[in-house]
Motif scaffolding. Structure first.
Motif, mmCIF file in Angstrom:
data_model
loop_
_atom_site.group_PDB
_atom_site.id
_atom_site.type_symbol
_atom_site.label_atom_id
_atom_site.label_comp_id
_atom_site.label_asym_id
_atom_site.label_seq_id
_atom_site.Cartn_x
_atom_site.Cartn_y
_atom_site.Cartn_z
ATOM 1 N N ARG A 214 0.794 -1.223 0.000
ATOM 2 C CA ARG A 214 0.000 0.000 0.000
ATOM 3 C C ARG A 214 0.832 1.280 0.000
ATOM 4 N NH1 ARG A 214 -5.540 0.064 1.155
ATOM 5 N NH2 ARG A 214 -6.455 -1.933 1.751
ATOM 6 N N ARG A 215 2.030 1.258 0.539
ATOM 7 C CA ARG A 215 2.801 2.478 0.736
ATOM 8 C C ARG A 215 4.154 2.414 0.038
ATOM 9 N NH1 ARG A 215 3.780 2.908 6.747
ATOM 10 N NH2 ARG A 215 4.164 0.681 6.413
ATOM 11 N N ALA A 216 4.551 3.559 -0.539
ATOM 12 C CA ALA A 216 5.859 3.649 -1.191
ATOM 13 C C ALA A 216 6.397 5.063 -1.056
ATOM 14 C CB ALA A 216 5.753 3.275 -2.664
ATOM 15 N N LEU A 217 7.718 5.186 -0.961
ATOM 16 C CA LEU A 217 8.412 6.467 -0.969
ATOM 17 C C LEU A 217 9.014 6.649 -2.352
ATOM 18 C CD1 LEU A 217 9.324 8.932 0.731
ATOM 19 C CD2 LEU A 217 11.450 7.655 1.181
ATOM 20 N N ALA A 218 8.634 7.718 -3.045
ATOM 21 C CA ALA A 218 9.033 7.911 -4.435
ATOM 22 C C ALA A 218 9.934 9.128 -4.601
ATOM 23 C CB ALA A 218 7.790 8.066 -5.318
ATOM 24 N N LEU A 219 10.987 8.953 -5.413
ATOM 25 C CA LEU A 219 11.863 10.041 -5.835
ATOM 26 C C LEU A 219 11.571 10.336 -7.297
ATOM 27 C CD1 LEU A 219 14.358 11.948 -5.571
ATOM 28 C CD2 LEU A 219 15.762 9.976 -6.230
ATOM 29 N N ASN A 220 11.261 11.595 -7.596
ATOM 30 C CA ASN A 220 10.973 12.018 -8.964
ATOM 31 C C ASN A 220 11.877 13.173 -9.354
ATOM 32 O OD1 ASN A 220 8.131 10.697 -9.865
ATOM 33 N ND2 ASN A 220 8.122 11.092 -7.673
#
Length: 233
Positions: free
Chosen positions: A64-70
């Motif tokens: 359900r959860r993710a840490l994203a770098l864009n």
């Protein structure tokens, strides 16, 4: 009797596959889309869209959860030509309103940020995590940095807020469509600060924003050890 045996074997095979398919912690990929500027010279998210490309990486805590770098690169475009507002001819003289300000710009912009993504449903193939869905909507919020290049380089912080939908088109391949608005702390992304000549204060008051619509494709990496599945509990 034969049908019962066949059904039992199929259920057993599915159960075994569900136990052996790994979860993946990392997701990397890229996206393309359009970005539009909202500020003193435009308040319409559909006006003057410009191309924007993104590189992305995500660390998935769970389904359900993710840490994203864009990290994104694109252009911001705007004009005062079709604006119904009359701007001061000289922004340093607030009473100078006898003629509209004529201004056009097309500036490059770089955006880099971290954000937390939350899936409405557990996301996956259903084989690595019981009850996971291949299709799920999601929301995202985070913090980032905006760098715009006009006559000079403009720096500012931004807060991205987005919604999207993702679909697992293969065991390790993900397709996502997303819209996000980036609220910045800068009023100079268009190259002119405060063309109204009105003093204001506040972190996000009277500042420029931009909205991005993006299609992205990503690939799963870094399989989680199969003996660690119970750490979700």
């Amino acid at each position: 009797m034969r049908n019962v045996v066949t059904a039992t074997l199929l259920l057993l095979a599915t159960s075994i596959h569900a136990q052996t398919e790994p979860e993946y912690r990392l997701e990397i990929g890229g996206g393309i889309g359009m970005v539009s500027y909202q500020g003193d010279f435009n308040g319409n998210i559909f006006k003057n869209p410009q191309p924007m490309a993104t590189l992305l990486a995500k660390y998935k805590f769970d389904p359900r959860r993710a840490l994203a770098l864009n990290v994104s690169y694109g252009q911001l475009k705007g004009s005062s030509k079709n604006a119904k507002t009359y701007y001061p001819a000289d922004a340093s003289v607030p009473t100078s309103t006898t003629m509209p300000l004529s201004y056009d710009f097309k500036n490059t912009v770089v955006d880099a940020g971290l954000r937390l993504e939350y899936n409405f449903w557990p996301y996956g193939t259903g084989f690595e995590y019981r009850g996971a869905k291949r299709l799920t909507p999601y929301v995202a919020i985070g913090l980032g940095v905006t760098i715009a290049k006009a006559d000079k380089t403009i720096f500012g912080a931004n807060m991205p807020i987005g919604v999207g939908i993702k679909y697992k088109i293969a065991d390790r391949l993900n397709l996502a469509a997303e819209w996000a608005t980036h609220i910045t702390t800068s009023d100079g992304l268009d190259g002119i600060k405060d063309p109204y000549g009105i003093q204001s204060s506040g972190l996000f008051k009277n500042t420029d924003c931009y909205s991005q619509f993006r299609l992205s494709l990503s690939y799963d990496l870094w399989a989680k050890c199969r003996t660690c599945h119970n750490d979700r509990n």
